[in-house]
Design a protein around this motif. Structure first.
Motif, PDB file in Angstrom:
ATOM      1  N   PRO A 289      44.841  40.094  50.416  1.00  0.00           N
ATOM      2  CA  PRO A 289      44.018  39.252  51.292  1.00  0.00           C
ATOM      3  C   PRO A 289      44.331  39.440  52.767  1.00  0.00           C
ATOM      4  O   PRO A 289      43.434  39.346  53.617  1.00  0.00           O
ATOM      5  CB  PRO A 289      44.355  37.831  50.818  1.00  0.00           C
ATOM      6  N   GLU A 290      45.590  39.698  53.069  1.00  0.00           N
ATOM      7  CA  GLU A 290      45.975  39.899  54.472  1.00  0.00           C
ATOM      8  C   GLU A 290      45.539  41.259  54.984  1.00  0.00           C
ATOM      9  O   GLU A 290      45.260  41.417  56.194  1.00  0.00           O
ATOM     10  CB  GLU A 290      47.486  39.750  54.615  1.00  0.00           C
ATOM     11  N   HIS A 291      45.481  42.248  54.103  1.00  0.00           N
ATOM     12  CA  HIS A 291      45.091  43.610  54.475  1.00  0.00           C
ATOM     13  C   HIS A 291      44.138  44.169  53.403  1.00  0.00           C
ATOM     14  O   HIS A 291      44.559  44.912  52.522  1.00  0.00           O
ATOM     15  CB  HIS A 291      46.327  44.503  54.609  1.00  0.00           C
ATOM     16  N   ASP A 390      36.190  41.556  48.065  1.00  0.00           N
ATOM     17  CA  ASP A 390      36.926  42.817  48.167  1.00  0.00           C
ATOM     18  C   ASP A 390      37.105  43.216  49.626  1.00  0.00           C
ATOM     19  O   ASP A 390      38.199  43.600  50.058  1.00  0.00           O
ATOM     20  CB  ASP A 390      36.161  43.939  47.454  1.00  0.00           C
ATOM     21  N   ARG A 391      36.022  43.160  50.360  1.00  0.00           N
ATOM     22  CA  ARG A 391      36.017  43.719  51.714  1.00  0.00           C
ATOM     23  C   ARG A 391      36.743  42.842  52.733  1.00  0.00           C
ATOM     24  O   ARG A 391      37.411  43.355  53.653  1.00  0.00           O
ATOM     25  CB  ARG A 391      34.560  43.929  52.144  1.00  0.00           C
ATOM     26  N   LEU A 392      36.620  41.517  52.576  1.00  0.00           N
ATOM     27  CA  LEU A 392      37.220  40.606  53.554  1.00  0.00           C
ATOM     28  C   LEU A 392      38.584  40.095  53.122  1.00  0.00           C
ATOM     29  O   LEU A 392      39.312  39.525  53.936  1.00  0.00           O
ATOM     30  CB  LEU A 392      36.269  39.431  53.806  1.00  0.00           C
ATOM     31  N   GLY A 393      38.933  40.262  51.850  1.00  0.00           N
ATOM     32  CA  GLY A 393      40.259  39.897  51.380  1.00  0.00           C
ATOM     33  C   GLY A 393      40.354  38.485  50.833  1.00  0.00           C
ATOM     34  O   GLY A 393      40.833  37.576  51.514  1.00  0.00           O
ATOM     35  N   LEU A 394      39.891  38.297  49.602  1.00  0.00           N
ATOM     36  CA  LEU A 394      39.974  36.994  48.953  1.00  0.00           C
ATOM     37  C   LEU A 394      40.256  37.219  47.474  1.00  0.00           C
ATOM     38  O   LEU A 394      39.531  37.958  46.806  1.00  0.00           O
ATOM     39  CB  LEU A 394      38.655  36.224  49.108  1.00  0.00           C
ATOM     40  N   LEU A 395      41.318  36.607  46.960  1.00  0.00           N
ATOM     41  CA  LEU A 395      41.581  36.658  45.531  1.00  0.00           C
ATOM     42  C   LEU A 395      40.541  35.808  44.803  1.00  0.00           C
ATOM     43  O   LEU A 395      40.151  34.740  45.285  1.00  0.00           O
ATOM     44  CB  LEU A 395      42.980  36.131  45.201  1.00  0.00           C
TER      45      LEU A 395
END
Length: 621
Positions: A289-291, A390-395
């Motif tokens: 999520p951070e990267h 996927d693209r912005l970083g979210l589980l």
């Protein structure tokens, strides 16, 4: 096998990088450059007496209304806005030469595929009165080869008539329906129904031999496993070239060449990432999520003479998930999960997003509120939402929509739909956990019924067989047997009490030994605590209506005003952070949803107080 360092763009210059698409394409991890969106205005009829087929509606609808697809007819966005009981509905529209051209139909792409993202619950399809096929399962995609029926569209000025009949019995509780109410009026925690077409319909031209599906599974930091299925006969000598590119660094990761004739019709290969790296450099490619780093892929199928047969663009995320030492593990490191329950329901369009950009906005809002994860509740979400996660970083926790009856029919329906969902979404790096059951919905007597216990265990094991790379939660909330994460639902409204309940190792033993806060046993069928991670996967639910409103609605507890509401959110999250053993949590819930007014946001996604206040309360920062 050979590895050649050539740019992905040199393999297929007309295919865009899948990780940088605009979010409209309905199948974001298998992108082709040409497709025809069939959304928009269709003809529509209710068929309450179920006489449409015998009355000849398979060739067109008499005296139709207009509906905007893909919005369900219960919603105002559809233009129909009738939430009553209508178990059978019909759709029709014309497909002409313009749609075929837009889909890329031509001598190099002679086959025509008609795709449906989701139709709830059963669908039958005709073209010009000729039966095309049918599908069962309201949350999963299906497609038909309609080449023989549409190839002469250029010679038919009036076009071809596409007709869809959808059947969704509102009283049938054997269907995987999730939060869709079986009462005519929404009640308690259930909402208005979503009938018929609620995800995109599109037309796509493909070569005679084409890539049909693909699946990515990271295989350590330096390789990825790839499974490809083909449509049509793969000719002798055909090769599959897989070109990987890390666009963030403007770096080609190499192209690997495989013998495609070994597939018949499935090819399972391991693709290396051709780059020099040490332990530190491996982290530069890892997704989190951070990267949220994504690796683009272009798959090109060529014949023995090197002629291109098919090209698709995809992407993947290099990450691993698991459990160990009482922790949830992301990329082999403990990762505290701070999640929010998302009903993914919009007042104007129900389960369908009101527009494609809404998926991106939802992910951005969740992250802005301070969460690193979302539990999509009782819904198999549109793949376009997963693309933005996927693209912005979210589980994301992938969860099955429940049926509410235990019977052979319910078992068959949920097993089939869940299998299709796991297979569809397994390549998304954002999905880190599978949840086939929630709160014993559909297995209400799992405490004492051996058949229901066997069903719950079997679906968990089936999920692991379909995807051994992710943890599986056996029955979210309580009455768990075989589960990789022990999950608890606790709507205690006092932060001090919640802190004591989950303080330390002794509190852990008390929480898992015997009856859960819900009054249900935490374990059933002889299961015991095996040291799995423990998460509080539903808590909060504090009601507050902004702007001084006092409308009808409910929550698990009620705040007196905005300041009190923020204090309660902070106190409950502080209690979770203070725990010595909780590996994560999931706050209820993201938005107000119909009669539920316990969201952090209003139903229109506006914050109830300045979003920075909510974020500080959630994160403690």
């Amino acid at each position: 096998m050979s590895t050649v360092a050539i740019p992905a763009s040199a393999v297929a210059p007309d295919v865009p990088l899948a990780s940088r698409q605009d979010g409209r394409y309905p199948r974001p991890q298998m992108l082709r450059s040409r497709w025809s969106d069939l959304s928009g205005t269709w003809s529509f009829r209710h068929d309450d007496a179920d006489t449409g087929a015998e009355s000849g509606w398979t060739t067109g609808l008499p005296d139709p209304r207009e509906i905007t697809v893909p919005f369900p007819p219960e919603s105002t966005a559809s233009g129909i806005g009738d939430p009553g009981f209508h178990p059978v509905v019909w759709y029709a529209r014309t497909i002409g030469a313009a749609e075929l051209e837009q889909a890329g139909h031509g001598s190099d792409r002679p086959r025509l595929l008609l795709h449906f993202g989701a139709v709830d619950h059963r669908a039958q399809v005709w073209i010009d009165g000729r039966f095309v096929g049918e599908h069962e399962g309201g949350h999963t995609p299906f497609s038909f080869d309609v080449t023989a029926l549409l190839r002469d569209a250029a010679d038919r000025p009036a076009g071809h008539v596409l007709v869809v009949r959808a059947e969704d019995d509102p009283l049938d509780v054997t269907q995987p329906r999730g939060k869709q109410d079986w009462h005519e009026e929404a009640h308690a925690i259930w909402y208005r129904r979503t009938t018929g077409i609620w995800q995109p319909v599109w037309l796509e031209a493909v070569p005679t031999t084409a890539i049909s599906t693909l699946r990515w599974t990271p295989a350590g930091p330096t390789a990825v496993d790839l499974t490809v299925r083909f449509r049509g006969r793969v000719p002798a000598g055909a090769r599959l070239r897989v070109a990987l590119r890390f666009d963030e660094r403007d770096e080609d990761l190499g192209t690997t060449d495989f013998d495609a004739t070994a597939s018949r019709p499935t090819l399972d290969v391991t693709v290396p990432l051709a780059r020099q790296r040490n332990g530190q450099a491996e982290d530069e490619l890892t997704w989190s999520p951070e990267h949220p780093r994504l690796v683009d892929a272009v798959l090109t199928l060529v014949d023995d003479a090197g002629r291109v047969l098919d090209v698709v663009s995809s992407y993947l995320g290099m990450r691993s998930v698991g459990v160990g030492g009482g922790h949830f593990l992301l990329n082999r490191q403990p990762y505290p999960v701070r999640s929010v329950l998302d009903q993914a329901f919009w007042p104007e369009s129900h389960l369908a997003a009101p527009h494609p950009l809404a998926h991106r906005q939802e992910v951005e809002l969740i992250k802005a509120l301070g969460f690193n994860a979302a539990r999509i509740h009782q819904k198999i979400e549109d793949p376009r939402f997963l693309h933005w996660a996927d693209r912005l970083g979210l589980l994301v926790w992938g969860e099955a929509p429940a049926a509410y009856e235990f019977s052979p029919t319910a078992v068959r329906l949920l097993t089939a739909e869940w299998t299709a969902a796991v297979e569809r979404d397994a390549s998304h790096p954002s999905i880190v956990t599978w949840v086939p059951f929630n709160e014993s919905w559909g297995i209400q007597h799992v405490v004492s019924d051996p058949a229901q216990q066997a069903y719950a265990r079997a679906l968990v094991d089936l999920t692991r067989a379909l995807d051994p790379s992710r943890p599986v939660i056996g029955n979210d909330g309580w009455e768990q047997q075989d589960t990789d994460i022990v999950t608890i639902h606790d709507y205690e409204g006092d932060g001090h009490v919640l802190a004591r309940t989950y303080a330390d190792a002794a509190a852990r033993t008390r929480a898992l030994d015997g009856v859960a806060p819900s009054g249900h046993p935490q374990f059933v069928g002889g299961a015991v605590d095996r040291g799995q991670p423990v998460m509080l996967t539903e808590f909060g639910g504090v009601r507050h209506q902004s702007g001084g409103r006092r409308e009808e609605g409910w929550g698990y507890t009620t705040a007196v005003d905005g300041d009190d509401w923020v204090r309660r959110i902070a106190a409950l999250h502080d209690a979770v952070r203070a725990s010595d053993f909780l590996a994560g949590s999931c706050w209820t819930q993201l938005t107000d949803t119909m009669q539920e007014t316990n969201g952090l946001l209003n139903a229109d996604r506006s914050p109830k107080v300045p979003i920075e206040q909510i974020r500080r309360a959630v994160t403690g920062e």
